[in-house]
Design a protein around this motif. Structure first.
Motif, PDB file in Angstrom:
ATOM      1  N   GLU A 168       0.854  -1.193   0.000  1.00  0.00           N
ATOM      2  CA  GLU A 168       0.000   0.000   0.000  1.00  0.00           C
ATOM      3  C   GLU A 168       0.880   1.230   0.000  1.00  0.00           C
ATOM      4  O   GLU A 168       2.012   1.201   0.489  1.00  0.00           O
ATOM      5  N   LEU A 169       0.357   2.300  -0.593  1.00  0.00           N
ATOM      6  CA  LEU A 169       1.114   3.555  -0.655  1.00  0.00           C
ATOM      7  C   LEU A 169       0.430   4.583   0.230  1.00  0.00           C
ATOM      8  O   LEU A 169      -0.798   4.662   0.279  1.00  0.00           O
ATOM      9  N   VAL A 170       1.239   5.357   0.937  1.00  0.00           N
ATOM     10  CA  VAL A 170       0.713   6.367   1.856  1.00  0.00           C
ATOM     11  C   VAL A 170       1.452   7.675   1.588  1.00  0.00           C
ATOM     12  O   VAL A 170       2.678   7.689   1.471  1.00  0.00           O
ATOM     13  N   GLU A 171       0.666   8.757   1.475  1.00  0.00           N
ATOM     14  CA  GLU A 171       1.292  10.077   1.352  1.00  0.00           C
ATOM     15  C   GLU A 171       1.603  10.578   2.751  1.00  0.00           C
ATOM     16  O   GLU A 171       0.734  10.551   3.625  1.00  0.00           O
ATOM     17  N   GLY A 172       2.805  10.998   2.979  1.00  0.00           N
ATOM     18  CA  GLY A 172       3.114  11.493   4.320  1.00  0.00           C
ATOM     19  C   GLY A 172       4.562  11.895   4.457  1.00  0.00           C
ATOM     20  O   GLY A 172       5.401  11.619   3.607  1.00  0.00           O
ATOM     21  N   ASN A 173       4.802  12.533   5.582  1.00  0.00           N
ATOM     22  CA  ASN A 173       6.096  13.126   5.886  1.00  0.00           C
ATOM     23  C   ASN A 173       6.898  12.168   6.746  1.00  0.00           C
ATOM     24  O   ASN A 173       6.372  11.564   7.676  1.00  0.00           O
ATOM     25  N   LEU A 174       8.157  12.067   6.467  1.00  0.00           N
ATOM     26  CA  LEU A 174       9.022  11.160   7.232  1.00  0.00           C
ATOM     27  C   LEU A 174       9.180  11.576   8.698  1.00  0.00           C
ATOM     28  O   LEU A 174       9.519  10.770   9.548  1.00  0.00           O
ATOM     29  N   ALA A 175       8.843  12.841   8.982  1.00  0.00           N
ATOM     30  CA  ALA A 175       8.901  13.303  10.374  1.00  0.00           C
ATOM     31  C   ALA A 175       7.749  12.736  11.200  1.00  0.00           C
ATOM     32  O   ALA A 175       7.792  12.768  12.428  1.00  0.00           O
ATOM     33  N   GLU A 176       6.701  12.239  10.521  1.00  0.00           N
ATOM     34  CA  GLU A 176       5.564  11.645  11.238  1.00  0.00           C
ATOM     35  C   GLU A 176       5.184  10.339  10.554  1.00  0.00           C
ATOM     36  O   GLU A 176       4.285  10.293   9.711  1.00  0.00           O
ATOM     37  N   LEU A 177       5.844   9.278  10.941  1.00  0.00           N
ATOM     38  CA  LEU A 177       5.591   7.980  10.311  1.00  0.00           C
ATOM     39  C   LEU A 177       4.191   7.492  10.680  1.00  0.00           C
ATOM     40  O   LEU A 177       3.652   7.882  11.716  1.00  0.00           O
ATOM     41  N   PRO A 178       3.577   6.648   9.829  1.00  0.00           N
ATOM     42  CA  PRO A 178       2.254   6.097  10.156  1.00  0.00           C
ATOM     43  C   PRO A 178       2.262   5.473  11.551  1.00  0.00           C
ATOM     44  O   PRO A 178       3.262   4.893  11.975  1.00  0.00           O
ATOM     45  N   GLN A 179       1.121   5.606  12.244  1.00  0.00           N
ATOM     46  CA  GLN A 179       1.015   5.161  13.643  1.00  0.00           C
ATOM     47  C   GLN A 179       0.855   3.643  13.705  1.00  0.00           C
ATOM     48  O   GLN A 179      -0.207   3.147  14.062  1.00  0.00           O
ATOM     49  N   GLN A 180       1.883   2.942  13.291  1.00  0.00           N
ATOM     50  CA  GLN A 180       1.853   1.475  13.326  1.00  0.00           C
ATOM     51  C   GLN A 180       3.223   0.980  13.722  1.00  0.00           C
ATOM     52  O   GLN A 180       4.168   1.759  13.767  1.00  0.00           O
ATOM     53  N   GLN A 181       3.321  -0.326  13.949  1.00  0.00           N
ATOM     54  CA  GLN A 181       4.637  -0.910  14.214  1.00  0.00           C
ATOM     55  C   GLN A 181       5.029  -1.833  13.058  1.00  0.00           C
ATOM     56  O   GLN A 181       4.169  -2.512  12.478  1.00  0.00           O
TER      57      GLN A 181
END
Ligand code: GLN
Length: 282
Positions: A168-181
């Motif tokens: 899956e692809l997610v748009e986002g900033n490396l300063a705030e990684l997706p809230q997962q482990q």
């Protein structure tokens, strides 16, 4: 009498032109460009040396030769490149995957269990995550990028390799990684310092996305941000693996260590330069 442009004559002319323009492998680039325009492979070129080129063919070839002469990367002109023996679409919205980055793929494979979850930070064309997905069919993977244009290219590459179910692809900033482990976090982030910018080859400096290359804090900001989040974003036993510039191994290891990662290692590339740093969360 006007001399006919045979394939060999054009190949020689183009090689000479590229050489004068300071291009590293003028003959190879000339062959690849002409082969692409004429829809031949390189063996096909050799077999057609005496073939005269039509005006239409010359009209297709000339502007591309000119652009390469202005140091536009060959891969952008061809629209694709090879990485991990797979074909990837590339556009000026994404960094061209480098052979050196295959070291990161190798390290990710050697730290991967049978199943798991992986995050590729700054996925760009998707070359890293797609290569890993072809090798680790039981893993779920996410590609993160701040650039929507890059994610479009990554999407096309995922589709051409039929990996939609796995990545899956997610748009986002490396300063705030997706809230997962994750079990593995891999990244080839921007790591060029501003002070190094003017020394880059024109192909890189003038044509590749600055967003994928340049990093503040003397090239280190992405490593600082990734290390700072590693404890929250890695599963116990998980690894953070990053590509680095050749002078950054010591400082990136220190950052990882200060963030609480252990079993730190540095892996050299095939030219003997430090290329990947890894650390584990225990
Ligand atoms: N290795 C690339 C270069 O030399 C840089 C890649 C990056 O910044 N992640 O151009």
């Amino acid at each position: 009498m006007v001399e006919t442009w045979t394939l060999l004559r054009l190949l020689r002319w183009t090689t000479n032109f590229f050489d004068e323009k300071g291009i590293d492998n003028p003959r190879l680039d000339a062959e690849l460009l002409l082969a692409h325009c004429l829809e031949l492979d390189r063996v096909g070129l050799y077999l057609n040396y005496d073939r005269p080129l039509s005006a239409d063919e010359l009209n297709v070839i000339r502007p591309l030769v000119k652009r390469r002469g202005q140091r536009e990367p060959l891969q952008y002109l061809l629209g694709s490149t090879e990485f991990w023996s797979l074909k990837f679409k590339v556009t000026p919205d994404v960094l061209i995957p480098r052979g050196d980055t295959e070291i990161l793929v190798e390290e990710a494979l050697s730290h991967a269990a049978e199943t798991g979850s992986l995050l590729d930070v700054g996925t760009g064309s998707g070359a890293i995550v797609i290569s890993l997905a072809t090798e680790l069919s039981e893993w779920q993977m996410t590609g993160l990028d701040i650039s929507l244009q890059a994610l479009h290219v990554a999407r096309e590459n995922i589709e051409s390799h039929q990996l939609e179910q796995q990545i899956e692809l997610v748009e986002g900033n490396l300063a705030e990684l997706p809230q997962q482990q994750y079990d593995l976090i891999v990244s080839n982030p921007p790591y060029i310092a501003r002070s190094e910018w003017d020394g880059l080859m024109p192909e890189v400096r003038c044509f590749e996305p600055e967003l994928a290359l340049l990093a503040e804090e003397n090239g280190l900001i992405c490593y600082q941000q990734l290390a700072g989040q590693a404890l929250q974003r890695l599963n116990s036993g998980g690894w953070l693996l990053v590509e680095i510039g050749c002078h950054q191994a010591t400082v990136v290891k220190e950052l990882f260590s200060a963030a609480g990662l252990t079993n730190l290692f540095v892996r050299d590339d095939y030219s003997g330069q430090p290329r990947v740093v890894g650390g584990q969360l225990l």
